[in-house]
Design a protein around this motif. Structure first.
Motif, PDB file in Angstrom:
ATOM      1  N   ASN A 106      -0.430  12.967  -8.342  1.00  0.00           N
ATOM      2  CA  ASN A 106      -1.161  14.138  -7.838  1.00  0.00           C
ATOM      3  C   ASN A 106      -0.353  15.423  -7.932  1.00  0.00           C
ATOM      4  O   ASN A 106      -0.924  16.497  -8.078  1.00  0.00           O
ATOM      5  CB  ASN A 106      -1.613  13.909  -6.395  1.00  0.00           C
ATOM      6  CG  ASN A 106      -2.676  12.847  -6.294  1.00  0.00           C
ATOM      7  OD1 ASN A 106      -3.409  12.580  -7.238  1.00  0.00           O
ATOM      8  ND2 ASN A 106      -2.765  12.206  -5.142  1.00  0.00           N
ATOM      9  N   ARG A 113      -0.209   5.585 -13.060  1.00  0.00           N
ATOM     10  CA  ARG A 113       0.578   4.597 -12.318  1.00  0.00           C
ATOM     11  C   ARG A 113       1.502   3.839 -13.263  1.00  0.00           C
ATOM     12  O   ARG A 113       2.654   3.560 -12.934  1.00  0.00           O
ATOM     13  CB  ARG A 113      -0.334   3.615 -11.590  1.00  0.00           C
ATOM     14  CG  ARG A 113      -1.024   4.193 -10.383  1.00  0.00           C
ATOM     15  CD  ARG A 113      -1.960   3.193  -9.761  1.00  0.00           C
ATOM     16  NE  ARG A 113      -2.455   3.654  -8.463  1.00  0.00           N
ATOM     17  CZ  ARG A 113      -3.337   3.001  -7.744  1.00  0.00           C
ATOM     18  NH1 ARG A 113      -3.844   1.852  -8.178  1.00  0.00           N
ATOM     19  NH2 ARG A 113      -3.737   3.494  -6.579  1.00  0.00           N
ATOM     20  N   ASP A 140       0.797   7.388  -6.252  1.00  0.00           N
ATOM     21  CA  ASP A 140      -0.327   8.312  -6.413  1.00  0.00           C
ATOM     22  C   ASP A 140       0.080   9.751  -6.084  1.00  0.00           C
ATOM     23  O   ASP A 140      -0.398  10.693  -6.714  1.00  0.00           O
ATOM     24  CB  ASP A 140      -1.504   7.868  -5.559  1.00  0.00           C
ATOM     25  CG  ASP A 140      -2.176   6.612  -6.105  1.00  0.00           C
ATOM     26  OD1 ASP A 140      -1.961   6.280  -7.291  1.00  0.00           O
ATOM     27  OD2 ASP A 140      -2.909   5.963  -5.332  1.00  0.00           O
ATOM     28  N   GLU A 141       0.973   9.925  -5.133  1.00  0.00           N
ATOM     29  CA  GLU A 141       1.462  11.263  -4.802  1.00  0.00           C
ATOM     30  C   GLU A 141       2.236  11.858  -5.978  1.00  0.00           C
ATOM     31  O   GLU A 141       2.093  13.046  -6.293  1.00  0.00           O
ATOM     32  CB  GLU A 141       2.349  11.212  -3.549  1.00  0.00           C
ATOM     33  CG  GLU A 141       2.868  12.559  -3.118  1.00  0.00           C
ATOM     34  CD  GLU A 141       1.769  13.534  -2.689  1.00  0.00           C
ATOM     35  OE1 GLU A 141       2.027  14.753  -2.753  1.00  0.00           O
ATOM     36  OE2 GLU A 141       0.679  13.087  -2.296  1.00  0.00           O
ATOM     37  N   GLU A 180       0.821  -1.213   0.000  1.00  0.00           N
ATOM     38  CA  GLU A 180       0.000   0.000   0.000  1.00  0.00           C
ATOM     39  C   GLU A 180       0.856   1.265   0.000  1.00  0.00           C
ATOM     40  O   GLU A 180       0.539   2.240  -0.674  1.00  0.00           O
ATOM     41  CB  GLU A 180      -0.936  -0.013   1.213  1.00  0.00           C
ATOM     42  CG  GLU A 180      -1.950   1.107   1.205  1.00  0.00           C
ATOM     43  CD  GLU A 180      -2.968   0.994   0.070  1.00  0.00           C
ATOM     44  OE1 GLU A 180      -3.421   2.051  -0.409  1.00  0.00           O
ATOM     45  OE2 GLU A 180      -3.307  -0.131  -0.336  1.00  0.00           O
ATOM     46  N   GLN A 181       1.969   1.247   0.732  1.00  0.00           N
ATOM     47  CA  GLN A 181       2.816   2.444   0.803  1.00  0.00           C
ATOM     48  C   GLN A 181       3.419   2.791  -0.559  1.00  0.00           C
ATOM     49  O   GLN A 181       3.622   3.961  -0.868  1.00  0.00           O
ATOM     50  CB  GLN A 181       3.911   2.282   1.847  1.00  0.00           C
ATOM     51  CG  GLN A 181       4.902   1.168   1.536  1.00  0.00           C
ATOM     52  CD  GLN A 181       5.640   0.695   2.750  1.00  0.00           C
ATOM     53  OE1 GLN A 181       5.070   0.562   3.815  1.00  0.00           O
ATOM     54  NE2 GLN A 181       6.919   0.415   2.592  1.00  0.00           N
ATOM     55  N   LEU A 225       1.881   2.232  -3.465  1.00  0.00           N
ATOM     56  CA  LEU A 225       0.775   2.825  -4.219  1.00  0.00           C
ATOM     57  C   LEU A 225       0.516   4.269  -3.780  1.00  0.00           C
ATOM     58  O   LEU A 225       0.251   5.135  -4.623  1.00  0.00           O
ATOM     59  CB  LEU A 225      -0.493   2.001  -4.065  1.00  0.00           C
ATOM     60  CG  LEU A 225      -0.479   0.638  -4.754  1.00  0.00           C
ATOM     61  CD1 LEU A 225      -1.747  -0.124  -4.435  1.00  0.00           C
ATOM     62  CD2 LEU A 225      -0.291   0.791  -6.240  1.00  0.00           C
ATOM     63  N   GLU A 226       0.615   4.514  -2.486  1.00  0.00           N
ATOM     64  CA  GLU A 226       0.423   5.878  -1.988  1.00  0.00           C
ATOM     65  C   GLU A 226       1.495   6.810  -2.548  1.00  0.00           C
ATOM     66  O   GLU A 226       1.201   7.938  -2.949  1.00  0.00           O
ATOM     67  CB  GLU A 226       0.437   5.890  -0.461  1.00  0.00           C
ATOM     68  CG  GLU A 226      -0.790   5.236   0.144  1.00  0.00           C
ATOM     69  CD  GLU A 226      -0.679   5.020   1.650  1.00  0.00           C
ATOM     70  OE1 GLU A 226       0.355   5.406   2.241  1.00  0.00           O
ATOM     71  OE2 GLU A 226      -1.634   4.463   2.226  1.00  0.00           O
ATOM     72  N   ALA A 227       2.734   6.349  -2.579  1.00  0.00           N
ATOM     73  CA  ALA A 227       3.827   7.160  -3.117  1.00  0.00           C
ATOM     74  C   ALA A 227       3.643   7.395  -4.615  1.00  0.00           C
ATOM     75  O   ALA A 227       3.838   8.514  -5.108  1.00  0.00           O
ATOM     76  CB  ALA A 227       5.170   6.484  -2.842  1.00  0.00           C
TER      77      ALA A 227
END
Length: 49
Positions: free
Chosen positions: A21, A28, A17-18, A10-11, A13-15
């Motif tokens: 953004n 991705r 996505d950042e 998950e971390q 994917l968060e990075a």
């Protein structure tokens, strides 16, 4: 291009996505392709020496 499935923490994917953004990348897939390109170039360069 071919489509593959990859499981990521998950971390990651968060990075990813950042990065999208903030406007640095548009998807991705683009982030992952850029990361793999850099990794493969480094690995092949190190292994060629």
């Amino acid at each position: 291009m071919r489509i593959i499935t990859v499981k990521l923490p998950e971390q990651f994917l968060e990075a990813i996505d950042e990065l999208i953004n903030t406007g640095r990348y548009t998807s991705r897939s683009e982030v992952i392709r850029a990361a793999l390109n850099e990794f493969i170039r480094k690995e092949l360069w190190v292994n060629d020496k």
